[in-house]
Write a protein that holds these residues in place. Structure first.
Motif, PDB file in Angstrom:
ATOM      1  N   PHE A   1      55.063 -46.010 -33.653  1.00 16.89           N
ATOM      2  CA  PHE A   1      55.551 -46.837 -32.552  1.00 16.89           C
ATOM      3  C   PHE A   1      56.926 -46.354 -32.114  1.00 16.89           C
ATOM      4  O   PHE A   1      57.646 -45.675 -32.864  1.00 16.89           O
ATOM      5  CB  PHE A   1      55.619 -48.319 -32.958  1.00 16.89           C
ATOM      6  N   GLY A   2      57.280 -46.696 -30.905  1.00 11.84           N
ATOM      7  CA  GLY A   2      58.584 -46.338 -30.385  1.00 11.84           C
ATOM      8  C   GLY A   2      58.887 -47.127 -29.128  1.00 11.84           C
ATOM      9  O   GLY A   2      57.991 -47.697 -28.495  1.00 11.84           O
ATOM     10  N   ASN A   3      60.166 -47.179 -28.765  1.00 14.60           N
ATOM     11  CA  ASN A   3      60.559 -47.866 -27.535  1.00 14.60           C
ATOM     12  C   ASN A   3      61.909 -47.325 -27.072  1.00 14.60           C
ATOM     13  O   ASN A   3      62.666 -46.744 -27.851  1.00 14.60           O
ATOM     14  CB  ASN A   3      60.631 -49.383 -27.747  1.00 14.60           C
ATOM     15  N   LEU A   4      62.180 -47.536 -25.802  1.00 21.51           N
ATOM     16  CA  LEU A   4      63.478 -47.170 -25.241  1.00 21.51           C
ATOM     17  C   LEU A   4      63.775 -48.071 -24.060  1.00 21.51           C
ATOM     18  O   LEU A   4      62.879 -48.599 -23.410  1.00 21.51           O
ATOM     19  CB  LEU A   4      63.507 -45.688 -24.826  1.00 21.51           C
ATOM     20  N   VAL A   5      65.078 -48.252 -23.812  1.00 25.64           N
ATOM     21  CA  VAL A   5      65.571 -49.003 -22.660  1.00 25.64           C
ATOM     22  C   VAL A   5      66.654 -48.160 -22.003  1.00 25.64           C
ATOM     23  O   VAL A   5      67.629 -47.775 -22.667  1.00 25.64           O
ATOM     24  CB  VAL A   5      66.136 -50.376 -23.057  1.00 25.64           C
ATOM     25  N   ALA A   6      66.477 -47.831 -20.733  1.00 23.42           N
ATOM     26  CA  ALA A   6      67.434 -47.026 -19.988  1.00 23.42           C
ATOM     27  C   ALA A   6      67.971 -47.830 -18.816  1.00 23.42           C
ATOM     28  O   ALA A   6      67.237 -48.608 -18.197  1.00 23.42           O
ATOM     29  CB  ALA A   6      66.777 -45.746 -19.482  1.00 23.42           C
ATOM     30  N   SER A   7      69.259 -47.649 -18.517  1.00 21.93           N
ATOM     31  CA  SER A   7      69.913 -48.381 -17.442  1.00 21.93           C
ATOM     32  C   SER A   7      70.080 -47.493 -16.223  1.00 21.93           C
ATOM     33  O   SER A   7      70.606 -46.374 -16.323  1.00 21.93           O
ATOM     34  CB  SER A   7      71.275 -48.901 -17.897  1.00 21.93           C
ATOM     35  N   PHE A   8      69.637 -47.967 -15.060  1.00 23.22           N
ATOM     36  CA  PHE A   8      69.883 -47.266 -13.816  1.00 23.22           C
ATOM     37  C   PHE A   8      71.303 -47.518 -13.309  1.00 23.22           C
ATOM     38  O   PHE A   8      71.813 -46.774 -12.477  1.00 23.22           O
ATOM     39  CB  PHE A   8      68.884 -47.712 -12.746  1.00 23.22           C
ATOM     40  N   GLU A   9      71.944 -48.576 -13.819  1.00 26.16           N
ATOM     41  CA  GLU A   9      73.260 -48.961 -13.332  1.00 26.16           C
ATOM     42  C   GLU A   9      74.328 -47.959 -13.766  1.00 26.16           C
ATOM     43  O   GLU A   9      75.201 -47.590 -12.980  1.00 26.16           O
ATOM     44  CB  GLU A   9      73.612 -50.362 -13.838  1.00 26.16           C
ATOM     45  N   ASP A  10      74.290 -47.528 -15.030  1.00 22.14           N
ATOM     46  CA  ASP A  10      75.275 -46.560 -15.498  1.00 22.14           C
ATOM     47  C   ASP A  10      74.626 -45.263 -15.999  1.00 22.14           C
ATOM     48  O   ASP A  10      75.263 -44.465 -16.677  1.00 22.14           O
ATOM     49  CB  ASP A  10      76.146 -47.163 -16.607  1.00 22.14           C
ATOM     50  N   SER A  11      73.329 -45.071 -15.667  1.00 21.57           N
ATOM     51  CA  SER A  11      72.620 -43.804 -15.947  1.00 21.57           C
ATOM     52  C   SER A  11      72.736 -43.392 -17.403  1.00 21.57           C
ATOM     53  O   SER A  11      73.124 -42.274 -17.730  1.00 21.57           O
ATOM     54  CB  SER A  11      73.154 -42.682 -15.045  1.00 21.57           C
ATOM     55  N   ARG A  12      72.393 -44.290 -18.313  1.00 19.37           N
ATOM     56  CA  ARG A  12      72.443 -43.944 -19.729  1.00 19.37           C
ATOM     57  C   ARG A  12      71.328 -44.669 -20.476  1.00 19.37           C
ATOM     58  O   ARG A  12      70.825 -45.693 -20.046  1.00 19.37           O
ATOM     59  CB  ARG A  12      73.791 -44.287 -20.343  1.00 19.37           C
ATOM     60  N   LEU A  13      70.967 -44.070 -21.614  1.00 14.14           N
ATOM     61  CA  LEU A  13      70.009 -44.686 -22.513  1.00 14.14           C
ATOM     62  C   LEU A  13      70.723 -45.772 -23.302  1.00 14.14           C
ATOM     63  O   LEU A  13      71.683 -45.489 -24.027  1.00 14.14           O
ATOM     64  CB  LEU A  13      69.415 -43.645 -23.461  1.00 14.14           C
ATOM     65  N   GLN A  14      70.291 -47.003 -23.182  1.00  9.05           N
ATOM     66  CA  GLN A  14      70.970 -48.106 -23.858  1.00  9.05           C
ATOM     67  C   GLN A  14      70.541 -48.239 -25.307  1.00  9.05           C
ATOM     68  O   GLN A  14      71.356 -48.487 -26.178  1.00  9.05           O
ATOM     69  CB  GLN A  14      70.710 -49.416 -23.108  1.00  9.05           C
ATOM     70  N   ARG A  15      69.253 -48.079 -25.568  1.00  7.89           N
ATOM     71  CA  ARG A  15      68.792 -48.146 -26.949  1.00  7.89           C
ATOM     72  C   ARG A  15      67.397 -47.543 -27.030  1.00  7.89           C
ATOM     73  O   ARG A  15      66.667 -47.452 -26.043  1.00  7.89           O
ATOM     74  CB  ARG A  15      68.779 -49.586 -27.474  1.00  7.89           C
ATOM     75  N   GLY A  16      67.036 -47.129 -28.233  1.00 12.09           N
ATOM     76  CA  GLY A  16      65.716 -46.574 -28.469  1.00 12.09           C
ATOM     77  C   GLY A  16      65.404 -46.576 -29.952  1.00 12.09           C
ATOM     78  O   GLY A  16      66.314 -46.651 -30.794  1.00 12.09           O
ATOM     79  N   SER A  17      64.139 -46.501 -30.285  1.00 12.85           N
ATOM     80  CA  SER A  17      63.738 -46.484 -31.687  1.00 12.85           C
ATOM     81  C   SER A  17      62.429 -45.732 -31.831  1.00 12.85           C
ATOM     82  O   SER A  17      61.658 -45.587 -30.881  1.00 12.85           O
ATOM     83  CB  SER A  17      63.590 -47.910 -32.238  1.00 12.85           C
ATOM     84  N   LEU A  18      62.193 -45.243 -33.057  1.00 10.33           N
ATOM     85  CA  LEU A  18      60.964 -44.521 -33.388  1.00 10.33           C
ATOM     86  C   LEU A  18      60.667 -44.787 -34.851  1.00 10.33           C
ATOM     87  O   LEU A  18      61.577 -44.785 -35.688  1.00 10.33           O
ATOM     88  CB  LEU A  18      61.141 -43.019 -33.143  1.00 10.33           C
ATOM     89  N   GLY A  19      59.388 -45.054 -35.152  1.00 12.29           N
ATOM     90  CA  GLY A  19      59.063 -45.353 -36.542  1.00 12.29           C
ATOM     91  C   GLY A  19      57.573 -45.390 -36.799  1.00 12.29           C
ATOM     92  O   GLY A  19      56.763 -45.056 -35.928  1.00 12.29           O
ATOM     93  N   PHE A  20      57.231 -45.799 -37.996  1.00 16.62           N
ATOM     94  CA  PHE A  20      55.820 -45.931 -38.367  1.00 16.62           C
ATOM     95  C   PHE A  20      55.635 -47.204 -39.184  1.00 16.62           C
ATOM     96  O   PHE A  20      56.590 -47.732 -39.789  1.00 16.62           O
ATOM     97  CB  PHE A  20      55.317 -44.703 -39.147  1.00 16.62           C
ATOM     98  N   GLU A  21      54.401 -47.667 -39.224  1.00 12.36           N
ATOM     99  CA  GLU A  21      54.048 -48.867 -39.984  1.00 12.36           C
ATOM    100  C   GLU A  21      52.779 -48.592 -40.780  1.00 12.36           C
ATOM    101  O   GLU A  21      51.786 -48.102 -40.235  1.00 12.36           O
ATOM    102  CB  GLU A  21      53.836 -50.050 -39.031  1.00 12.36           C
ATOM    103  N   TYR A  22      52.838 -48.895 -42.082  1.00 10.19           N
ATOM    104  CA  TYR A  22      51.685 -48.707 -42.966  1.00 10.19           C
ATOM    105  C   TYR A  22      51.191 -50.063 -43.439  1.00 10.19           C
ATOM    106  O   TYR A  22      51.963 -50.873 -43.948  1.00 10.19           O
ATOM    107  CB  TYR A  22      52.057 -47.836 -44.170  1.00 10.19           C
ATOM    108  N   HIS A  23      49.884 -50.300 -43.274  1.00 13.65           N
ATOM    109  CA  HIS A  23      49.258 -51.550 -43.700  1.00 13.65           C
ATOM    110  C   HIS A  23      48.514 -51.297 -45.010  1.00 13.65           C
ATOM    111  O   HIS A  23      47.673 -50.391 -45.099  1.00 13.65           O
ATOM    112  CB  HIS A  23      48.263 -52.056 -42.642  1.00 13.65           C
ATOM    113  N   SER A  24      48.807 -52.093 -46.022  1.00 13.30           N
ATOM    114  CA  SER A  24      48.193 -51.888 -47.332  1.00 13.30           C
ATOM    115  C   SER A  24      46.693 -52.171 -47.280  1.00 13.30           C
ATOM    116  O   SER A  24      46.204 -52.908 -46.430  1.00 13.30           O
ATOM    117  CB  SER A  24      48.862 -52.796 -48.366  1.00 13.30           C
ATOM    118  N   ARG A  25      45.972 -51.589 -48.220  1.00 13.31           N
ATOM    119  CA  ARG A  25      44.516 -51.773 -48.288  1.00 13.31           C
ATOM    120  C   ARG A  25      44.143 -53.211 -48.608  1.00 13.31           C
ATOM    121  O   ARG A  25      43.073 -53.677 -48.240  1.00 13.31           O
ATOM    122  CB  ARG A  25      43.919 -50.826 -49.331  1.00 13.31           C
TER     123      ARG A  25
END
Length: 396
Positions: free
Chosen positions: A329-353
């Motif tokens: 999974f991943g996400n990002l938020v970018a601002s058009f107001e000041d032309s910068r990436l405000q935040r972002g993340s990347l990761g994984f999730e494991y579900h047990s058996r």
């Protein structure tokens, strides 16, 4: 602790007149991160978007510190009378609100409010077919009148302050948001709200289930007699064409200033075994001027003096199931107001058996505050005793 803060900043035993950042002048850093004891407050974080200063103005501004504590007792009995006259439905309500204050610093006070509203609406409906698909359309026009009559509250204790930016879209859709204001500074209200709601229903997905609502569109406005102006014109739409797709749109237009006040758009699509994609856009012309939580050692602190006045940002979220038990999974938020990436993340999730615990590893980066962090989370989902948990010796 209130007793340890400078007493000369205490206003009417209610709040500390510190400015939007909640810090006194001698405690504020400058753009280089120093503390020069500068009464001119070079960090400019107590200056609103229109240039007015908030520190020392003897008025409560959102972000300042509340000084008092104590007890507040709120009584709000209401008498409601619904009535139906053929296809027309009406609802009349009158209420009396008594608020008792028992603060520690100030004197005990009381507040009395009278509220009332009258709602009249009807529902029109008909079935029809669209390309062979049977649909049911319901139209609900309505008119609401409301008022709030109150006494002076400026000297009352301040436990629940009013926000600097009102939720006008919610106030325009439901009069109860105005009438049941939970804050300690409630303004007089005299208004009429009107609108129309359209709902579209499709046949149930499976036999025996209820009809499925695939769309709701609301359009509304009104008139505010206290402000002597037309209420903003709003449009909201929620569309669910399939069980996996959704579209949400919101639009607010200010007829007095002839500009768009807010825009919200969200598209989400789910498919396959756990795949999801979401696109969003958000625009708000008026935002709270409260000092944001960024570190003065970063370049964001220097950029803060430009005082970004509005929210204008784009968001992207996604999730992809590599296996039934492993998701990226991943996400990002970018601002058009000041032309910068405000935040972002990347990761994984494991579900047990055993379906009783999940492992989540996520890397995050943000600019306000400016930081990068890695989070490891183990989430307990319950104790599973079915499936392969016992047969495989338990565990994942």
């Amino acid at each position: 602790n209130a007793e340890r803060l400078p007493r000369n900043h205490l206003v009417r035993n209610q709040f500390y007149d510190t400015g939007l950042d909640g810090l006194f002048n001698f405690q504020e850093p400058d753009a280089q991160g120093g503390f020069p004891n500068d009464p001119n407050d070079r960090s400019r974080d107590d200056v609103t978007s229109n240039g007015s200063r908030t520190e020392g103005n003897r008025l409560y501004d959102e972000g300042e510190l509340l000084a008092d504590r104590g007890h507040r007792i709120d009584f709000y009995p209401r008498l409601t009378l619904p009535h139906r006259l053929g296809p027309v439905e009406t609802l009349a309500e009158v209420g009396f609100r008594e608020t008792l204050y028992f603060p520690r610093l100030g004197d005990s006070e009381t507040r009395e409010l009278w509220t009332g509203r009258f709602d009249v609406r009807t529902r029109l409906q008909r079935p029809y077919r669209l390309g062979g698909l049977p649909l049911h359309h319901v139209v609900e026009p309505y008119v609401e009148l409301g008022f709030v009559s109150r006494q002076s509250q400026s000297d009352n204790p301040l436990f629940v302050p009013q926000g600097s930016v009102l939720q006008n879209r919610l106030r325009a859709r439901d009069s109860r948001v105005r009438l049941r204001n939970p804050t300690d500074r409630v303004a007089d209200e005299q208004f009429v709200l009107t609108g129309v709601t359209n709902r579209l229903f499709a046949p149930p997905a499976r036999p025996g289930e209820a009809a499925r609502q695939i769309a709701e569109v609301w359009f509304g406005t009104g008139y505010d007699f206290e402000e002597d102006r037309m209420v903003n014109v709003y449009l909201e739409a929620e569309i669910r064409p399939t069980t996996g797709a959704s579209i949400d749109v919101g639009l607010g237009y200010d007829p007095k200033n002839d500009w768009i006040e807010e825009t919200l758009a969200d598209f989400s699509w789910k498919w396959g075994p756990g795949h999801q994609l979401r696109l969003s856009y958000r625009y708000l012309r008026e935002v709270s001027p409260v000092f944001e939580n960024y570190q003065f050692s970063s370049d964001v602190f220097n950029n803060a003096t430009s005082r970004v006045k509005r929210v204008n940002q784009f968001g992207l979220d996604g999730r992809y199931a590599l296996t039934p038990r492993f998701d990226l999974f991943g996400n990002l938020v970018a601002s058009f107001e000041d032309s910068r990436l405000q935040r972002g993340s990347l990761g994984f999730e494991y579900h047990s058996r055993c379906d009783c615990w999940d492992l989540i590893v996520e890397a995050r980066q943000s600019t306000r505050p400016s930081q990068t962090e890695v989070l490891v989370q183990i989430r307990l989902a319950g104790f599973g005793f079915g499936g392969s948990a016992l047969g495989a010796g338990g565990g994942g």
